[in-house]
Design a protein around this motif. Structure first.
Motif, PDB file in Angstrom:
ATOM      1  N   ALA A 224       0.830  -1.203   0.000  1.00  0.00           N
ATOM      2  CA  ALA A 224       0.000   0.000   0.000  1.00  0.00           C
ATOM      3  C   ALA A 224       0.867   1.256   0.000  1.00  0.00           C
ATOM      4  O   ALA A 224       0.657   2.156  -0.802  1.00  0.00           O
ATOM      5  CB  ALA A 224      -0.932  -0.004   1.203  1.00  0.00           C
ATOM      6  N   CYS A 225       1.862   1.294   0.916  1.00  0.00           N
ATOM      7  CA  CYS A 225       2.637   2.536   1.034  1.00  0.00           C
ATOM      8  C   CYS A 225       3.940   2.480   0.249  1.00  0.00           C
ATOM      9  O   CYS A 225       4.388   3.488  -0.271  1.00  0.00           O
ATOM     10  CB  CYS A 225       2.914   2.861   2.499  1.00  0.00           C
ATOM     11  N   GLY A 226       4.556   1.300   0.193  1.00  0.00           N
ATOM     12  CA  GLY A 226       5.818   1.142  -0.544  1.00  0.00           C
ATOM     13  C   GLY A 226       7.032   1.655   0.191  1.00  0.00           C
ATOM     14  O   GLY A 226       8.146   1.559  -0.312  1.00  0.00           O
ATOM     15  N   VAL A 227       6.847   2.210   1.382  1.00  0.00           N
ATOM     16  CA  VAL A 227       7.988   2.815   2.080  1.00  0.00           C
ATOM     17  C   VAL A 227       8.156   2.306   3.519  1.00  0.00           C
ATOM     18  O   VAL A 227       8.796   2.949   4.341  1.00  0.00           O
ATOM     19  CB  VAL A 227       7.893   4.364   2.091  1.00  0.00           C
ATOM     20  N   ALA A 229       5.855   1.681   5.966  1.00  0.00           N
ATOM     21  CA  ALA A 229       5.031   2.224   7.040  1.00  0.00           C
ATOM     22  C   ALA A 229       3.779   1.402   7.354  1.00  0.00           C
ATOM     23  O   ALA A 229       3.341   1.357   8.505  1.00  0.00           O
ATOM     24  CB  ALA A 229       4.618   3.649   6.691  1.00  0.00           C
ATOM     25  N   CYS A 230       3.187   0.735   6.360  1.00  0.00           N
ATOM     26  CA  CYS A 230       1.850   0.141   6.590  1.00  0.00           C
ATOM     27  C   CYS A 230       1.897  -1.321   7.038  1.00  0.00           C
ATOM     28  O   CYS A 230       0.919  -1.845   7.555  1.00  0.00           O
ATOM     29  CB  CYS A 230       1.010   0.261   5.318  1.00  0.00           C
ATOM     30  N   LEU A 231       3.017  -2.000   6.843  1.00  0.00           N
ATOM     31  CA  LEU A 231       3.224  -3.418   7.184  1.00  0.00           C
ATOM     32  C   LEU A 231       2.306  -4.360   6.404  1.00  0.00           C
ATOM     33  O   LEU A 231       2.160  -5.527   6.747  1.00  0.00           O
ATOM     34  CB  LEU A 231       3.074  -3.665   8.694  1.00  0.00           C
ATOM     35  N   GLY A 232       1.713  -3.850   5.341  1.00  0.00           N
ATOM     36  CA  GLY A 232       0.823  -4.680   4.527  1.00  0.00           C
ATOM     37  C   GLY A 232       1.563  -5.723   3.704  1.00  0.00           C
ATOM     38  O   GLY A 232       0.957  -6.634   3.160  1.00  0.00           O
ATOM     39  N   CYS A 233       2.873  -5.583   3.608  1.00  0.00           N
ATOM     40  CA  CYS A 233       3.646  -6.444   2.708  1.00  0.00           C
ATOM     41  C   CYS A 233       4.487  -7.455   3.471  1.00  0.00           C
ATOM     42  O   CYS A 233       5.503  -7.924   2.960  1.00  0.00           O
ATOM     43  CB  CYS A 233       4.544  -5.567   1.847  1.00  0.00           C
ATOM     44  N   ALA A 234       4.057  -7.784   4.727  1.00  0.00           N
ATOM     45  CA  ALA A 234       4.871  -8.661   5.577  1.00  0.00           C
ATOM     46  C   ALA A 234       5.039 -10.053   4.980  1.00  0.00           C
ATOM     47  O   ALA A 234       4.081 -10.657   4.496  1.00  0.00           O
ATOM     48  CB  ALA A 234       4.231  -8.753   6.954  1.00  0.00           C
ATOM     49  N   ALA A 245       8.361  -6.745   2.426  1.00  0.00           N
ATOM     50  CA  ALA A 245       8.768  -6.925   1.020  1.00  0.00           C
ATOM     51  C   ALA A 245       9.237  -5.599   0.414  1.00  0.00           C
ATOM     52  O   ALA A 245      10.133  -5.579  -0.419  1.00  0.00           O
ATOM     53  CB  ALA A 245       7.619  -7.496   0.201  1.00  0.00           C
ATOM     54  N   CYS A 246       8.638  -4.494   0.854  1.00  0.00           N
ATOM     55  CA  CYS A 246       8.991  -3.212   0.222  1.00  0.00           C
ATOM     56  C   CYS A 246      10.317  -2.650   0.723  1.00  0.00           C
ATOM     57  O   CYS A 246      10.887  -1.776   0.080  1.00  0.00           O
ATOM     58  CB  CYS A 246       7.883  -2.182   0.428  1.00  0.00           C
ATOM     59  N   GLN A 247      10.799  -3.144   1.876  1.00  0.00           N
ATOM     60  CA  GLN A 247      12.044  -2.612   2.436  1.00  0.00           C
ATOM     61  C   GLN A 247      13.179  -3.628   2.348  1.00  0.00           C
ATOM     62  O   GLN A 247      14.203  -3.383   1.746  1.00  0.00           O
ATOM     63  CB  GLN A 247      11.829  -2.217   3.913  1.00  0.00           C
TER      64      GLN A 247
HETATM   65 FE1  FES Z   1       3.737  -0.593   3.362  1.00  0.00          FE
HETATM   66 FE2  FES Z   1       5.609  -2.425   2.777  1.00  0.00          FE
HETATM   67  S1  FES Z   1       4.070  -1.638   1.513  1.00  0.00           S
HETATM   68  S2  FES Z   1       5.219  -1.498   4.703  1.00  0.00           S
END
Ligand code: FES
Length: 262
Positions: A224-227, A229-234, A245-247
């Motif tokens: 969702a955020c790509g940076v 912050a949202c932890l949606g990509c765990a 995944a994004c970090q």
């Molecule tokens: Fe939001 Fe990875 S996309 S933390």
């Protein structure tokens, strides 16, 4: 540091059923982009943040960034309508890309839209003088001829050996791309770089391990955020807990992923 800018659409055309290739002028991003990294694109003219979407970088041509995308919802439907000359807000490059320098005789395996970063990796590896095999697994080739023509145009046939596998037998080996990988690794074992659906990644990682090959996977996760912050990509980590995944990704060593919890 990633750059945020207004990127002009230079071309945006269908290359397969529901699949488009967009070319965006973005010199600052093109100069830094590495295969496996992604960009965020905001396609709405207003400030609807939900319409920012992550897209894998499919290639770089001079000052332009190529993005291959599938129309799957409102954001990508809007993107497919973006006209030549229109400006989109884009930021990136983001995330961790493939490690290309240490990969010996790499075999690149893409499933479905997972081909996007691997075509870029094949391009960069051939520019580095490396020979590679690029294996593309698809359900069927019907309608994807324009996409395959772009590979023939962009990739140096002296350096990149293209192989296809299709479930319906319409191109290449009939069956899964993992069968093609098995044949390739038996003849020429090398590092494996892969991107695609999770069951395929899991099978590719297992095959690579059986052949003693190092394997880097690009993980597809909802972002969702790509940076960070949202932890949606765990993603479940082999060491316990999760990584983003994004970090820490989207590209990771396959051994760092807990495939049992994926
Ligand atoms: Fe939001 Fe990875 S996309 S933390």
């Amino acid at each position: 540091m990633s750059a945020s800018l207004r990127a002009k659409v230079l071309a945006n055309r269908p290359v397969g059923p529901g699949v488009y290739l967009i070319t965006l002028k973005a010199p600052a991003i093109a100069a830094k982009a590495r295969p496996g990294q992604f960009v965020m694109l905001r396609v709405s003219p207003g400030a609807e943040p939900l319409l920012a979407r992550p897209f894998s970088i499919h290639g770089v041509e001079g000052e332009s960034v190529l993005v291959l995308y599938q129309v799957v919802g409102r954001g990508t439907r809007l993107l497919a309508q973006a006209a030549e000359g229109q400006e989109l807000v884009m930021w990136g490059p983001l995330g961790r890309g493939f490690e290309l320098s240490g990969a010996s005789r790499p075999v690149l395996v893409g499933g479905g839209m997972g081909i996007a970063p691997l075509a870029f990796a094949a391009q960069r590896l051939s520019e580095m003088g490396q020979e590679t095999s690029l294996l593309y697994g698809m359900a069927g080739a019907k309608g994807f001829e324009p996409l395959m023509e772009t590979f023939d145009a962009r990739l140096d046939p002296e350096k990149v050996t293209l192989g296809y596998a299709s479930e319906d037998g319409s191109i290449g080996l009939k069956g899964l791309v993992t069968a093609l990988l098995k044949e390739t690794l038996a003849q020429k074992p090398g590092a494996v770089l892969t991107c695609g659906p999770t069951p395929m990644l899991k099978a590719v990682a297992t095959l690579a391990r059986e052949h003693g090959a190092k394997c880097q996977v690009s993980l597809e996760a909802p972002m969702a955020c790509g940076v960070g912050a949202c932890l949606g990509c765990a993603i479940p980590a082999a060491a316990g807990g999760y990584v983003r995944a994004c970090q820490e990704g989207p590209v990771m060593d396959a051994e760092l992923v807990d495939w049992g919890r994926m």
